[in-house]
Design a protein around this motif. Structure first.
Motif, PDB file in Angstrom:
ATOM      1  N   GLY A  71       0.819  -1.205   0.000  1.00 12.83           N
ATOM      2  CA  GLY A  71       0.000   0.000   0.000  1.00 12.83           C
ATOM      3  C   GLY A  71       0.851   1.252   0.000  1.00 12.83           C
ATOM      4  N   THR A  72       2.167   1.105  -0.080  1.00 12.28           N
ATOM      5  CA  THR A  72       3.072   2.247  -0.032  1.00 12.28           C
ATOM      6  C   THR A  72       4.053   2.192  -1.194  1.00 12.28           C
ATOM      7  N   ALA A  73       4.486   3.366  -1.644  1.00  7.10           N
ATOM      8  CA  ALA A  73       5.492   3.431  -2.711  1.00  7.10           C
ATOM      9  C   ALA A  73       6.897   3.195  -2.172  1.00  7.10           C
ATOM     10  N   ASP A  85       7.881   0.553  -0.178  1.00  8.76           N
ATOM     11  CA  ASP A  85       8.126  -0.808   0.296  1.00  8.76           C
ATOM     12  C   ASP A  85       9.542  -1.234  -0.093  1.00  8.76           C
ATOM     13  N   ARG A  86      10.016  -2.304   0.530  1.00  7.71           N
ATOM     14  CA  ARG A  86      11.383  -2.776   0.267  1.00  7.71           C
ATOM     15  C   ARG A  86      11.411  -4.131  -0.422  1.00  7.71           C
ATOM     16  N   PHE A  87      10.332  -4.444  -1.101  1.00  2.58           N
ATOM     17  CA  PHE A  87      10.286  -5.693  -1.838  1.00  2.58           C
ATOM     18  C   PHE A  87      11.120  -5.576  -3.120  1.00  2.58           C
ATOM     19  N   PRO A  88      11.752  -6.675  -3.551  1.00  2.07           N
ATOM     20  CA  PRO A  88      12.434  -6.672  -4.858  1.00  2.07           C
ATOM     21  C   PRO A  88      11.425  -6.459  -5.978  1.00  2.07           C
ATOM     22  N   LEU A  89      11.868  -5.823  -7.055  1.00  6.69           N
ATOM     23  CA  LEU A  89      11.001  -5.627  -8.206  1.00  6.69           C
ATOM     24  C   LEU A  89      10.777  -6.951  -8.927  1.00  6.69           C
ATOM     25  N   GLY A 104       3.374  -4.334  -6.486  1.00  9.80           N
ATOM     26  CA  GLY A 104       3.531  -2.967  -6.024  1.00  9.80           C
ATOM     27  C   GLY A 104       3.619  -2.032  -7.219  1.00  9.80           C
ATOM     28  N   ASN A 105       3.712  -0.723  -6.937  1.00  8.50           N
ATOM     29  CA  ASN A 105       3.705   0.260  -8.014  1.00  8.50           C
ATOM     30  C   ASN A 105       5.103   0.639  -8.509  1.00  8.50           C
ATOM     31  N   SER A 151       4.488   3.183 -11.362  1.00  9.15           N
ATOM     32  CA  SER A 151       3.516   2.930 -12.418  1.00  9.15           C
ATOM     33  C   SER A 151       2.256   2.327 -11.827  1.00  9.15           C
ATOM     34  N   GLU A 152       1.112   2.949 -12.128  1.00  6.29           N
ATOM     35  CA  GLU A 152      -0.156   2.424 -11.636  1.00  6.29           C
ATOM     36  C   GLU A 152      -0.545   1.133 -12.368  1.00  6.29           C
ATOM     37  N   LYS A 153      -0.081   0.992 -13.607  1.00  2.00           N
ATOM     38  CA  LYS A 153      -0.533  -0.127 -14.433  1.00  2.00           C
ATOM     39  C   LYS A 153       0.379  -1.352 -14.350  1.00  2.00           C
ATOM     40  N   ALA A 154       1.636  -1.154 -13.933  1.00  2.00           N
ATOM     41  CA  ALA A 154       2.582  -2.275 -13.918  1.00  2.00           C
ATOM     42  C   ALA A 154       2.059  -3.488 -13.164  1.00  2.00           C
TER      43      ALA A 154
END
Length: 509
Positions: free
Chosen positions: A197-199, A201-205, A220-221, A229-232
């Motif tokens: 829910g946050t831009a 975050d520390r997750f890998p892409l 995530g975004n 990106s909202e659509k990714a």
């Protein structure tokens, strides 16, 4: 709708309520003092040596009794006024929130239009405006790790629902990231789903976790090149909606969720062709009607020739998702028409419906962002329902600052931890508790308007009436209240009440 008028009305009503509460507190103290004087007069009458002394004491006691009755009557009237003022305050607040929402929407649309003309075209993918952070996410991660902050060391329990809380900087996001490598290395799971829910975050892409021993899905975004990106995430989701998740169970669950939040069961997926130029892939917006797919999210959902063909085209890089189309109250809406809360809710629930399988590890960082309090509670209930029907064993870990998220996790399958801590996970017993209770027990915050504080204040006022004869109960009640360490501004109506209780406690000690 003029927000300034209703803002003034809200401020006026808030001041009115504060003034009335101050008056009520003063009357409560006057009633307590009248009771003390009545008891003192009765005591004097019982000890009087002459009939006239007895009569004088009894007369004084009667006078204070009548005074106390009048004060209590005035308190009842004040309570009625406070209730009416609260009702008017609530009405004005609702109208103000509606007005502010409309104004905020207009401002956002204006800013979006302005940015559309100002940002270089190199930052566009289709019609998305992308934001470039000033500092690389990996730099942020390395900087945080240099602080030598110790991560929570206890892994989650297989098949359970976990809630992790803690003030900013205690390592919630770092713990979620550490579970990605742990879950894969220990063969803890066969699939990892990361929701955010946050831009920040520390997750890998997506694509940066290819070395894991299990499949990895990042919803995530964030995207490549430090852009948002909202659509990714919806492009990734499209592979599963028309791929392995295209079945009746997923369709029924997804359709139920959409209907519950006001959408129809029809879901449109619009694709754009992908062109190649000089070895570089270039996406463009031109679409043809045959690239649109409309699916009915129901128990009859299944693979068709059309969905299989589109899935192959997506896998070969020939097309990509251009937009998602939904229907609400007869109106057709695409992703850009949805609020940030609607996008997050839909992405979360659809990702779970179409991607969760046995042995999945679901990680969710700050699900409360952009969600109305009612949806904060509902999203956890929906997650529990979806996961329970999609998998026999699925492990979920959520990092949150929201008491509503905490109180919505079922006690029978939920574990909880508040960082910083070295203690193992404990069983949650907060399901269905009110916000004040959760704030106090899990977050260590005591609200001066909570029921528990109100009860303590009332206990102080009740025991104060007999404090001249037996001060011990009042002293105990006052100590319990004052030990809550409630911080109040001097303008708060309760400030004078707590100050007076403190003064009386010192007098009777």
């Amino acid at each position: 709708m003029n927000s300034e008028h209703y803002r003034d009305e809200v401020v006026r009503r808030r001041k009115e309520i504060a003034d009335l509460q101050v008056q009520r507190t003063k009357l409560a103290f006057q009633a307590a003092e009248a009771e003390q004087k009545r008891l003192a007069s009765m005591s004097n009458a019982s000890r009087a040596a002459t009939p006239s002394g007895v009569a004088s004491g009894q007369k004084a006691a009667t006078r204070y009794s009548l005074l106390q009755a009048k004060i209590n009557s005035d308190i009842v009237k004040l309570d009625s006024k406070i209730a009416r003022a609260h009702l008017e305050y609530t009405k004005a607040s609702k109208i103000l929130n509606t007005a502010l929402t409309q104004e905020r929407y207009k401002h956002i649309q204006s800013e979006r239009n302005r940015l559309t003309h100002e940002i270089p075209t190199s930052l566009y993918i289709h019609d998305e405006v992308l934001y470039t952070p000033s500092l690389n996410e990996e730099d942020l991660l390395q900087s945080a790790e240099k602080n030598n902050k110790k991560n929570y060391r206890h892994p989650p329990h297989r098949g359970s629902f976990h809630i992790i809380t803690g003030v900013n900087g205690t390592g919630k996001s770092r713990y979620l990231r550490s579970l990605i490598k742990y879950g894969s290395a220990e063969e803890y799971c066969r699939r990892i789903i990361c929701l955010s829910g946050t831009a920040y975050d520390r997750f890998p892409l997506q694509g940066d976790a290819d070395n894991l021993k299990c499949s990895y899905l990042y919803f995530g975004n964030k995207a490549k090149g430090n852009i948002l990106s909202e659509k990714a995430p919806f492009r990734l989701l499209a592979h599963y909606i028309i791929g392995e998740g295209c079945n009746g169970i997923s369709g029924e669950l997804a359709g139920n969720v959409l209907e519950e939040i006001g959408f129809s069961r029809k879901l449109g997926l619009r694709f754009s062709r992908t062109a190649y130029k000089r070895g570089a892939r270039i996406k463009y917006n031109a679409r043809a009607p045959e690239l649109d797919i409309i699916i009915e999210l129901s128990s009859t959902l299944e693979q068709t020739y059309e969905t299989e063909d589109r899935l192959v085209s997506m896998s070969n890089g020939e097309v990509s998702l251009f937009d998602l189309v939904l229907q609400k109250n007869g109106e057709e809406l695409n992703l850009s028409n949805l609020s940030s809360g609607e996008r997050l809710y839909l992405l979360t629930t659809l990702a779970l419906c179409f991607c969760v399988r046995d042995g999945t590890l679901v990680l969710f960082d700050e699900p409360e962002n952009s969600l109305h309090p009612q949806w904060q509670a509902k999203i956890i209930q929906d997650m529990v329902t979806i996961i329970g029907k999609m998998a026999d064993e699925c492990t979920t870990v959520i990092a949150t600052h929201s008491p509503l998220i905490v109180s919505s996790a079922p006690n029978d399958s939920s574990l909880i931890c508040n960082l910083p801590s070295d203690d193992p996970w404990i069983k949650s017993e907060l399901y269905g508790r009110n916000t004040d209770t959760v704030l106090s027990e899990q977050f260590g915050l005591n609200s001066p308007r909570s029921l528990s504080v109100a009860v303590l204040i009332q206990e102080c006022l009740s025991t104060l009436m007999d404090a001249n004869i037996n001060p011990a109960p009042f002293i105990k009640a006052a100590d319990t209240l004052l030990n809550q360490n409630i911080k109040l501004d001097q303008d708060d109506p309760l400030f004078s009440t707590l100050t007076r209780i403190h003064e009386l406690r010192e007098r009777y000690s």
